[in-house]
Design a protein around this motif. Structure first.
Motif, short mmCIF file in Angstrom:
data_model
loop_
_atom_site.label_atom_id
_atom_site.label_comp_id
_atom_site.label_asym_id
_atom_site.label_seq_id
_atom_site.Cartn_x
_atom_site.Cartn_y
_atom_site.Cartn_z
N MET A 49 0.82 -1.21 0.00
CA MET A 49 0.00 0.00 0.00
C MET A 49 0.85 1.27 0.00
O MET A 49 0.35 2.35 -0.28
CB MET A 49 -0.95 0.01 1.21
N GLU A 50 2.11 1.13 0.33
CA GLU A 50 2.98 2.31 0.30
C GLU A 50 3.49 2.61 -1.11
O GLU A 50 3.64 3.77 -1.49
CB GLU A 50 4.17 2.10 1.23
N THR A 51 3.75 1.56 -1.87
CA THR A 51 4.31 1.77 -3.22
C THR A 51 3.30 1.51 -4.33
O THR A 51 3.52 1.93 -5.46
CB THR A 51 5.51 0.84 -3.47
N GLY A 52 2.25 0.78 -4.01
CA GLY A 52 1.28 0.42 -5.03
C GLY A 52 1.69 -0.80 -5.85
O GLY A 52 0.99 -1.18 -6.79
N PHE A 53 2.80 -1.40 -5.52
CA PHE A 53 3.25 -2.57 -6.27
C PHE A 53 2.47 -3.82 -5.83
O PHE A 53 2.16 -3.99 -4.66
CB PHE A 53 4.76 -2.78 -6.11
N ILE A 54 2.19 -4.65 -6.83
CA ILE A 54 1.38 -5.85 -6.61
C ILE A 54 2.28 -7.08 -6.70
O ILE A 54 3.05 -7.21 -7.64
CB ILE A 54 0.30 -5.98 -7.71
N LYS A 55 2.15 -7.96 -5.73
CA LYS A 55 2.80 -9.27 -5.87
C LYS A 55 1.70 -10.30 -6.08
O LYS A 55 0.81 -10.46 -5.24
CB LYS A 55 3.61 -9.59 -4.62
#
Lengths: 289, 172, 799
Positions: C664-670
């Protein structure tokens, strides 16, 4: 997609390469790993009259510690940086950064010097070099000079290197045993160029951080030393208040590019998050040590 | 217009000594494919992204499109044809077939060239490590899962084989 | 001897005679490919072969005021330089990409290269033929073209508005196609709804990025007036007709061979102007000419797809029943409707399949397709499905949240029960032989749904945000003859064919109209033929991808190869088997029905006792045919054709699940893991089916996460390199669990449905629902694909 015509000379020595550079100026390009140059040739985006291949100048490859600093030869392949005991021992920041560089086949061929000479804004090695206060040795028929990393990177693909100069090596002071470093980057896919990244180092003593050095890449036109943010962190306990101050300060240090990889505000946000994570990492590494 | 500059190169390709005159602007894969008819190395992007052209130069996997043929002078080149003939990754190739870790096959030689380097390290990697090591090789067909499976299985088999007791000397 | 297709002894033809169907046999073609011995079109070199390069428009819209080719003609190694006008003169006429089955559709005439006006960035304008590709590119740089840059239309939402630049003035406006379905009483259903959910979804433009680019090699034999083409194609017969017709050569004098094909995904079911021009150059010069699209020109000339904006709403009862669906699609096609398949199918298919798994009755859907100054768009893997499925499944999840119903539960509640088939969707398409309930049950167990939800809740408390996304789907496969292409006037067969022959030594030659691009179509055909005929796999040789050698067929597209081509093989093999038993009966003086053909031997059906090897029938029927009475005329060759009858498609169904973690801090999805449970009917080769699903999913995930042909306001494609147009790579992709529920289709004896596209169709929906599930605690949602980290941060209000 075939390269346009050019001439090709295999340099027999640094002097030979410098002589050719002196003769041809910006019509000539040094061919090191070629991992950035050859794509632009294949796409006909660059049209040098002459390629000066330095790949046989093997004495320009390798990383050694001379008792004072680590000398990384311009032709040192990324893969060799990755395997280097010297780098692991004296330059842990570089060791942490290097797995982020592209993919195995590119690391096997691409060089440390090529990356620094090109100065791609998203490249990892220029950022490390700046964070570590390295110096670059440039040679031409006019002689040899050293340029501090802080003075080397001028702008987007712009450096202090004159068209007749060749990058010979980087001289990097070893990281001291009382400092910790951290390398964080965000890229859309593993090995892609960073959309944001920070190379950070600091000394940590009972929670207080000093000698803080923060270098940002990916978002900026060139690797950027964040002096205001560094000042905001210097001599402080790493806590929420310091983090807030550093985060605020960062806005005056950075001027992120607006491109397909994100808006400036987004990149600033990412850099702030990475700063927090890098300094968290540094302080936790200090605790663990 | 500038004339086409050529140079003579001598190199070892799949163990065979080769001497050819090459245009200096020609990249290595075009040389291998067009001059030597080694069509197993494929061209997918010609800007160093896709990995379909991966070949081994002096023991290391590289992008064949990001090296000039003239730079191969004096070098030792191994393509998928040579890798196949040597039997070095016969187990991996069999596992790719068995696991159907390829569909159209266009990326496959490049995948194998890269995986060969990982296998040569002789260590067991996690699936995540395999994925990361292979991340420079595009595959548009398989979704990668089967490729990771095939490499992982081969790695484990080699590990098991290396730990198996060797037959005593002189015994069949 | 055991079957030679598999290296292992896991199958002998003797332990289960007649039943290669359902076995995971390895592919013969795979062995060739791993050794670097694949033979793709660019691997073929002919004597005196020349190479084509094209000068392409640097502008999205420009008048061609003048072309000076003098310098290029004189450049080293150049054999001919042809302008668009010169090429056009040698063609029988322009293409017009319309189909009569879409009566309101319109398109402008299009020649292989631009004439007078270029309408997209990358449109070919001048062709250069030279001794090498490098020399052709050198000369192409010397072609001087004077352009008058024209204003552009690049925004689909304003393309029909006042002041929009009309791409083709003779059409009056930029409208390519408009269609509305209005079933039941939608307005009333919304008025009486307990809950209405409404959102606008934005889907980016994609392109296929097959790793082997488009490639064509043409060779003209002036003596016999025959044109031989090798090309990376899924549909050799269609290509044959289009080339023949455009160049004015009888179809039968054009031979199209598709050697190994390095990825296709729908990209290679189309015809392209540069390829036609290449064939023409071979005819003009009387020398072989090869054209390989390089990666840069691929991005600017391969068909694009998607690019849809959808405003959608769905009405519900309090209990969670869908009562009505209403949506409006605006699709941005390119500069022309792609000939001959057109550029309107995507939108049309969205109308067919959105919210298709569910038993609602009131349905209104409108599609508007507009022309833009961009690369022509057309059919690409899973046409329309990624969009329609995302819209339906996303709205369903939104309602589930608002109603406090579990996402799996709301799907169970609304899906057609397994006993409901055959039935029709609200949109009017027929569904048969489906299994939503069973698929949901298998999925729930497979992913450990309840435990995963509990895990999700626990992690949330620790600040780890994971999401589980579900997407049920229907997928149209194996189109029938009464829907679109052929019936609309296109030279495209919905039928497919097999000719199967008995050779003197007992070997079987099986020529099929469908083609193999690595899915294993040939191997599947072999398994079907061996099983239906009663011979070992090794006794059969499959021939495909050659118009001279195979019966006329539609080729491989729309998940039709196994369902349509496979049934043709099945029927042809049964016909040959019947004749073989007849002939054996004559020779053995037995009634054919007392005999059987098992593993290449004629046996007594009752006892299994061997009577005669098949090769004896071959030998006698070919070499000693006089042993048969004069009334018996061995044919030994049987052709069968198969098509769907009245149905539009054989629809398949299933459900996918994605499990993701969002930073939620970077918006990156794993993407942690992905599951698919689907029903493609009879599974001929489980491993190949699974791999179609896996590869398909990742292609869909590419669209959901990365892929986007980005145009600027001037119509410049600004990310047309592989470094900038991102496709999925191994590190970011998850392991994918695939399971099948088997409900054979009643449309054929074999019972196989299509399997090649369902992965692509539903994966984006599952992924987007998973991301939105992870975002739920923040009351944030994303509704645009690709879902970029930046878009997540924007949704979260963090940037």
């Amino acid at each position: 997609m075939k390269a346009p015509k050019f001439s090709y000379v295999r340099a027999e020595s640094v002097e030979h390469a410098c002589k050719l550079l002196a003769e041809h100026g910006d019509e000539a390009r040094i061919l090191a790993g070629g991992q950035s140059l050859i794509p632009t040739l294949n796409m006909r985006l660059s049209r040098p009259a002459l390629l000066i291949d330095i790949n046989r100048l093997e004495h320009l490859a390798g990383a050694i510690f001379n008792g004072k600093e680590v000398r990384v030869g311009t032709l040192t392949r990324h893969a060799d940086v990755m395997l280097s005991h010297m780098v692991a021992k004296y330059l842990p920041l570089v060791a942490e950064a290097i797995p982020h560089v592209a993919h195995v086949a590119v690391r096997n061929r691409g060089t440390f010097g090529g990356s620094v000479a090109l100065a791609d804004p998203a490249a990892e090695m220029p950022a490390c070099l700046l964070a570590l206060g390295g110096r670059l040795v440039l040679q031409s028929v006019r002689g040899t000079r050293e340029v501090a990393a802080e003075d080397y990177f001028h702008g987007l693909y712009q450096t202090a290197r004159a068209p007749d100069e060749m990058l010979i090596e980087a001289l990097i002071p070893p990281q001291t045993s009382d400092e910790r470093s951290s390398f964080k980057e965000l890229s859309r896919r593993h090995g892609d160029f960073a959309v944001a990244g920070v190379a950070a180092r600091a000394r940590v003593k009972s929670g207080t951080i000093s000698n803080v050095r923060l270098v940002y890449f990916g978002s900026e036109v060139k690797p950027t030393l964040a002096k205001t943010a560094m000042a905001a962190a210097e001599g402080k306990i790493w806590n929420d208040a310091t983090a807030e101050a550093v985060s605020t300060a960062l806005a005056s240090d950075l001027d992120p590019m607006d491109n397909l990889l994100g808006k400036p505000a987004t990149k600033l946000h990412w850099q702030r998050v990475l700063t927090q994570r890098a300094l968290d990492d540094i302080t936790s590494k200090a605790k663990a040590a | 217009m500038k004339t086409e500059e050529t140079q003579e190169i001598t190199c070892k390709v799949n163990g065979e000594r080769i001497t050819r005159l090459v245009p200096v602007r020609q990249h290595l894969v075009d040389f291998l494919r067009m001059d030597l008819q080694l069509t197993g190395s494929h061209i997918g992007c010609e800007h160093g992204v896709c990995g379909a052209c991966s070949v081994r130069v002096d023991g290391k996997v590289v992008r064949g499109c990001l090296m000039l043929a003239v730079q191969a002078d004096g070098q030792n080149i191994v393509t998928i044809e040579g890798l196949t003939d040597s039997g070095e990754v016969a187990d991996l190739q069999a596992e790719f077939v068995e696991r159907n870790a390829l569909q159209c096959g266009y990326c496959t030689p490049g995948q194998l060239m890269t995986a060969a380097e990982l296998l040569a390290e002789g260590e067991i990697s996690t699936r995540e490590e395999i994925r990361t090591f292979m991340s420079g090789n595009y595959c548009r067909c398989t979704g990668y899962h089967a490729i990771v499976d095939a490499i992982e299985t081969t790695m484990k088999r080699r590990e098991e084989a290396s730990r198996a007791p060797r037959p005593a000397k002189g015994k069949a | 001897m055991t079957g030679t297709v598999t290296p292992k002894a896991r199958l002998t033809p003797h332990d289960r005679p007649h039943s290669y169907v359902g076995r995971s046999l390895s592919r013969a073609g795979a062995k060739r490919a791993v050794a670097g011995k694949g033979r793709y079109t660019d691997d073929i070199t002919l004597p005196r072969m020349l190479h084509a390069a094209f000068v392409r428009s640097p502008w999205a819209h420009a008048r061609i005021k003048g072309i000076d080719i003098a310098a290029a003609r004189k450049a080293p190694g150049v054999r001919v330089v042809m302008t668009g006008a010169e090429v056009a003169k040698l063609c029988t006429g322009p293409w017009v990409g319309t189909l009569t089955c879409f009566p309101t559709m319109k398109s402008a005439p299009q020649f292989p290269l631009a004439v007078e006006r270029a309408c997209w960035h990358g449109e070919p304008v001048v062709m250069v033929i030279a001794d090498t590709r490098a020399l052709a590119e050198d000369a192409a740089e010397l072609v001087e073209i004077i352009y008058e840059e024209l204003p552009v239309t690049v925004d689909k939402t304003t393309a029909l508005g006042p002041g929009a630049v009309v791409l083709h003035p003779e059409l009056g406006d930029n409208l390519a196609f408009e269609k509305t379905i209005d079933i039941g009483n939608v307005d009333q259903a919304f008025e009486s709804a307990d809950l209405i959910v409404e959102e606008t979804y934005d889907f980016a433009r994609h392109t296929a990025v097959s790793l082997e680019p488009r490639v064509l090699l043409a060779d003209w034999d002036a003596a016999s007036e025959r044109l031989q083409i090798w090309t990376s194609s899924q549909t050799p017969h269609m290509i044959q007709h289009v080339i023949a017709n455009t160049l004015g050569i009888p179809d039968h004098n054009v031979r199209v061979v598709a050697p190994d094909v390095g990825g296709s995904f729908g990209l290679k079911i189309h015809t392209y102007g540069d390829e036609i021009a290449t064939a023409l150059a071979a005819k003009v010069l009387g020398r072989p000419v090869k054209f390989v699209a390089d990666r840069l020109e691929s991005f600017g000339s391969d068909i694009h797809a998607r690019e849809n904006l959808i405003k959608a709403r769905m009405a519900f009862t309090k209990a969670g029943d869908i009562t009505a669906v209403d949506f409006d699609v605006v699709a941005g096609a390119g500069a022309y409707s792609q000939y001959p398949r057109t550029s309107v199918f995507e939108a049309n298919q969205i109308l067919n399949i959105t919210a298709g798994p569910y038993k609602h009755k009131h349905y209104r859907a409108k599609a508007t397709v507009v022309y833009l100054n961009k690369v022509p768009s057309s059919q690409y893997r899973a046409v329309g499905h990624p969009i329609g499925i995302t819209v339906g499944e996303s709205l369903l999840d939104l309602a589930a949240t608002k109603l406090g119903i579990d996402p799996l539960e709301i799907r169970r509640r609304n899906a057609f029960p397994d006993a409901a088939f055959p039935t029709k969707t609200a949109s009017g398409v027929k569904l048969a032989d489906m299994s939503f309930t069973r698929c949901f049950d298998v999925l729930e167990k497979s992913i450990g749904y309840r435990a995963l939800r509990a895990d999700q809740a626990a992690l949330r408390k620790q600040g780890v945000y994971r999401g589980i996304g579900l997407a049920a789907f229907i997928k149209g496969t194996a189109p029938g003859p009464n829907g679109y292409y052929g019936v609309g006037g296109a030279p495209i067969s919905a039928q497919d064919a097999c000719t199967i022959k008995l050779e003197p030594n007992g070997g079987i030659i099986c020529a099929v109209g469908v083609t193999d691009q690595g899915q294993g179509v040939n191997d599947v055909m072999q398994q079907i033929a061996a099983s239906a005929l009663g011979v070992e796999m090794a006794a059969i040789r499959i021939i495909s991808g050659d118009t001279d050698a195979t019966p006329y067929g539609g080729g491989t597209y729309a998940s039709r190869a196994t369902a349509i081509g496979g049934e043709a093989v099945h029927q042809a093999a049964r016909a040959l088997r019947a004749e073989v038993l007849e002939l054996a009966g004559v020779l053995l003086q037995a009634k054919p029905e007392t005999l059987d053909l098992i593993s290449g031997k004629i046996v007594d059906a009752a006892t299994g006792m061997e009577r005669l090897p098949l090769r004896e029938i071959g030998r006698i029927a070919h070499f000693q045919v006089g042993q048969f009475p004069n009334t018996v005329h061995p044919q030994l060759s049987h052709t069968r054709r198969f098509r769907l009858l009245d149905d539009l498609y054989i629809f398949t169904n299933g459900i996918q699940a994605a499990h993701v973690e969002v930073d939620m801090e970077t918006g990156f999805i794993k993407h942690l893991k992905h599951w698919v449970v689907e029903d493609c009917g009879r599974v001929i080769n489980p491993q190949l089916a699974d791999e179609q699903v896996r590869g398909g999913c990742v292609q869909g995930l590419g669209g959901a996460l990365y892929e986007h042909c980005v145009y600027d306001e001037n119509g410049q494609l600004i990310n047309g390199t592989m470094a900038d147009y991102l496709t999925p790579m191994s590190t970011e992709m998850p392991d994918i669990v695939v399971e099948h529920v088997v409900t054979p289709t009643s449309a054929s004896e074999l019972g196989a449905k299509g399997v090649g596209e369902s992965g692509t169709g539903a994966a984006p929906a599952a992924l987007m629902n998973a991301v939105n599930d992870a975002l739920l605690p923040f009351e944030a949602r994303v509704t645009a694909q690709p879902i970029t980290p930046e878009s997540i941060l924007i949704a979260l209000g963090r940037v």
